[in-house]
Scaffold this motif. Structure first.
Motif, PDB file in Angstrom:
ATOM      1  N   LEU A  54      43.722  42.773 -39.062  1.00 40.45           N
ATOM      2  CA  LEU A  54      43.015  43.859 -38.032  1.00 40.45           C
ATOM      3  C   LEU A  54      41.697  44.041 -37.596  1.00 40.45           C
ATOM      4  O   LEU A  54      41.516  44.999 -36.429  1.00 40.45           O
ATOM      5  N   MET A  55      40.999  42.626 -37.872  1.00 38.59           N
ATOM      6  CA  MET A  55      39.772  42.616 -36.922  1.00 38.59           C
ATOM      7  C   MET A  55      40.335  42.434 -35.321  1.00 38.59           C
ATOM      8  O   MET A  55      39.586  42.429 -34.259  1.00 38.59           O
ATOM      9  N   SER A  56      41.033  41.846 -35.522  1.00 42.26           N
ATOM     10  CA  SER A  56      41.802  41.919 -34.209  1.00 42.26           C
ATOM     11  C   SER A  56      42.078  42.248 -33.179  1.00 42.26           C
ATOM     12  O   SER A  56      41.383  42.263 -32.426  1.00 42.26           O
ATOM     13  N   GLN A  57      43.489  42.896 -34.023  1.00 40.16           N
ATOM     14  CA  GLN A  57      43.248  44.345 -33.381  1.00 40.16           C
ATOM     15  C   GLN A  57      42.306  45.343 -32.641  1.00 40.16           C
ATOM     16  O   GLN A  57      42.082  45.573 -31.650  1.00 40.16           O
ATOM     17  N   LEU A  58      41.005  45.051 -33.755  1.00 36.20           N
ATOM     18  CA  LEU A  58      39.716  45.600 -33.708  1.00 36.20           C
ATOM     19  C   LEU A  58      39.451  45.595 -32.487  1.00 36.20           C
ATOM     20  O   LEU A  58      38.557  46.352 -31.619  1.00 36.20           O
ATOM     21  N   ILE A  59      39.466  44.319 -31.636  1.00 37.87           N
ATOM     22  CA  ILE A  59      38.656  43.834 -30.799  1.00 37.87           C
ATOM     23  C   ILE A  59      39.059  44.155 -29.429  1.00 37.87           C
ATOM     24  O   ILE A  59      37.998  44.553 -28.310  1.00 37.87           O
ATOM     25  N   ALA A  60      40.547  43.980 -29.795  1.00 34.66           N
ATOM     26  CA  ALA A  60      41.110  44.664 -28.613  1.00 34.66           C
ATOM     27  C   ALA A  60      41.493  46.057 -28.292  1.00 34.66           C
ATOM     28  O   ALA A  60      40.423  47.093 -26.920  1.00 34.66           O
ATOM     29  N   SER A  61      41.166  47.225 -29.238  1.00 35.18           N
ATOM     30  CA  SER A  61      40.935  48.292 -29.130  1.00 35.18           C
ATOM     31  C   SER A  61      39.731  49.093 -28.708  1.00 35.18           C
ATOM     32  O   SER A  61      39.245  49.758 -27.725  1.00 35.18           O
ATOM     33  N   ILE A  62      38.917  48.465 -29.866  1.00 34.32           N
ATOM     34  CA  ILE A  62      37.306  48.797 -29.517  1.00 34.32           C
ATOM     35  C   ILE A  62      36.306  48.349 -28.139  1.00 34.32           C
ATOM     36  O   ILE A  62      36.030  48.509 -27.374  1.00 34.32           O
TER      37      ILE A  62
END
Lengths: 305, 260
Positions: B72-80
């Motif tokens: 989820l952290m990885s996805q976070l850096i892509a979206s945020i």
């Protein structure tokens, strides 16, 4: 004398609006060239073209015989400029804003910031954020950024904006000193002829994008119209007496009479004699010179002859 | 090179005292803290049941372990990151217009290309700081709340994925820089960033994500093998081309547009 700033039929057109039309002028070394015009006349557009910020639609601008374009980095070393209202980075102090310009002007001497603050009386505001400066001090900061590197050429757009009378006097003296004693060439725009005529050596008047007149400042006085103003106890009778003598006198808005005949203006005593002899002695006889603003407005066609 | 380092120093001066820099730092610190909170809630179902909405959302981890958390952290850096880096770019380029200081940096011995280059470098560094902060806070709080399933190999894979996602997201900042110039401000490029985030959803649904630059970092971060989610060589070429085109357009605008 060397031409420092030259434009050849400099033109800028935006769709249907002709902002600047075929302006050709030249400014010589050490000259203070006053560029005069109303708001929207094309002064700032011309200045931005001189600084490579706006591309001319037609024509060229040269500074030191080099054609101006956006990448003229060598040319910009010699030029100090101020365009319209100066703004600075609001969260940075006066000193930091000047430090940024010092760096971007590739100056190694750290003392120049203190020196220019001192020259423009900004030292006491050195640590004040730019957003907290008064309009006058923000203007001084803008001027400090233009002067920090002791440029040979100064291009200033309405530099007196926001300054109080003492500030205007101070800047005027500074510019005169730079031009007279250091040979700095100054191109300065304004919409106030009275102000600019006090220190310019030459004035160019721009109106609706066109350069409509160029005058050497000493000539200005000769070009300003003179009028002989007369007041008597009975101006109607005086007017009739003058008319009988073949002299045309007009009524003025302040209920006096006015004569524009140059021969009479140069010999007002003849009018005094005439009126006294006809029992309407003048209570006032005054040669009035057109003020510079009236001359300017007359030249651009806003005020009638 | 000297001109670029000077321009870089001046850009550093400009952000050093800005409130925006610290605001972004706070935001990028809070976000991993929120994810950690959700993980905490997910690990403790009795608390989750009392918290309603958060309890439901916390199920997004799948498994309540480091793998789910780091994914989820990885996805976070892509979206945020898409939004945050876009904001940073819009501010670095757009502030010269909103602060009306643009004219001061157009006719200087340090040329416009050096200033544009320095602005991109400062954006990369700023965004790197934000990424490192998010990464560090995420890992630290994960350790504090004692998420199960930690392994050095998992950490190594996640670190690689996280920072490559950061790098890929950075490629999307150059069109934002161009728009900041073209629109002479901050609002239009931010609107553009939000629009791309909406488009990512639609384009992802029809399976064209690997060919839409703004979807590529997100797809990389989830690394799914299903059709429509797989990245190809062409995906990376599209992403790199987007950056090159955006950079070229920004530079051209700075050099040749009329600056009023």
């Amino acid at each position: 004398m060397d031409d420092i700033i030259t434009t050849e039929k400099l033109t800028k057109k935006y769709k249907d609006v002709l902002a600047v039309s075929e302006i050709s002028l030249n400014v010589r070394k050490g000259e203070i060239y006053g560029f005069l015009g109303l708001n929207g006349a094309g002064k700032t557009t011309t200045i931005r073209m001189l600084l490579g910020m706006i591309n001319p639609t037609k024509g060229k601008a040269f500074i030191n015989r080099k054609e101006v374009h956006s990448g003229s980095t060598d040319l910009w070393k010699e030029i100090g400029y101020l365009v319209e209202i100066p703004y600075s980075y609001p969260d940075l102090t006066v000193r930091e804003n000047l430090e940024i310009i010092r760096q971007l002007r590739l100056m190694n001497d750290n003392n120049v910031v203190a020196s220019i603050m001192d020259k423009l009386r900004l030292t006491q505001y050195a640590n004040r954020k730019a957003k907290n400066l008064s309009l006058g001090n923000a203007q001084r900061l803008g001027l400090a950024k233009a002067l920090i590197h002791n440029p040979n050429i100064l291009i200033l757009d309405e530099p007196a904006n926001g300054l109080d009378p003492a500030g205007i006097y101070e800047i005027r003296e500074l510019l005169i000193d730079l031009a007279k004693n250091k040979g700095v060439t100054i191109f300065i725009s304004s919409h106030i002829l009275g102000e600019i005529s006090r220190f310019s050596t030459r004035i160019g008047i721009i109106h609706n994008g066109k350069l409509i007149q160029e005058i050497n400042t000493p000539q200005l006085e000769q070009l300003c119209q003179k009028r002989l103003k007369i007041n008597t106890r009975n101006n109607n009778l005086a007017k009739s007496v003058l008319h009988q003598a073949g002299i045309i006198a007009k009524d003025t808005t302040d209920n006096m009479l006015e004569i524009q005949n140059e021969t009479i203006i140069n010999n007002p005593e003849s009018i005094a004699t005439l009126l006294v002899n006809n029992q309407v002695p003048p209570s006032l006889l005054n040669v009035v010179e057109e003020d510079l603003e009236s001359y300017f407005l007359r030249t651009i066609g806003i005020k009638g002859e | 090179m000297k001109n670029i380092s000077i321009a870089l120093w001046t850009e550093y001066m400009k952000i050093r005292k800005s409130k925006i820099f610290f605001t972004t730092l706070i935001i990028f610190t809070i976000i991993p803290m929120m994810i950690s909170l959700m993980m905490f809630v997910s690990k403790n179902p009795d608390i989750a049941s009392k918290l309603g909405l958060i309890g439901t959302k916390s199920k997004m981890f799948g498994e309540n372990d480091w793998k789910g958390y780091l994914g989820l952290m990885s996805q976070l850096i892509a979206s945020i990151g898409l939004l945050g880096f876009g904001f940073v770019t819009a501010w670095v380029f757009g502030r010269e217009h909103s602060d009306r200081t643009m004219k001061d940096i157009l006719a200087l011995p340090v040329g416009r290309p050096s200033i544009v280059f320095a602005k991109f470098i400062i954006i990369f560094l700023w965004c790197l700081i934000l990424t490192v902060v998010t990464f560090s806070v995420g890992i630290l709080i994960g350790q504090v709340i004692d998420i199960p399933g930690w392994s050095p190999a998992l950490f190594s894979d996640f670190s690689k994925s996280f920072f490559i996602t950061y790098f890929l997201t950075l490629f999307l900042c150059s069109p934002v820089a161009y728009l900041a110039g073209y629109s002479r401000g901050i609002i239009a490029p931010l609107g553009f960033v939000l629009l791309t985030m909406i488009f990512v959803q639609f384009i992802g649904l029809v399976g064209l994500g690997p060919f839409f630059p703004w979807a590529i970092p997100g797809l990389y971060s989830v690394a799914k093998d299903e059709p429509g989610f797989q990245l190809h060589l062409s995906s990376y070429i599209i992403l790199a081309s987007t950056f090159v085109f955006g950079y070229w357009a920004t530079l051209r605008w700075w050099q040749h547009a009329d600056h009023h």
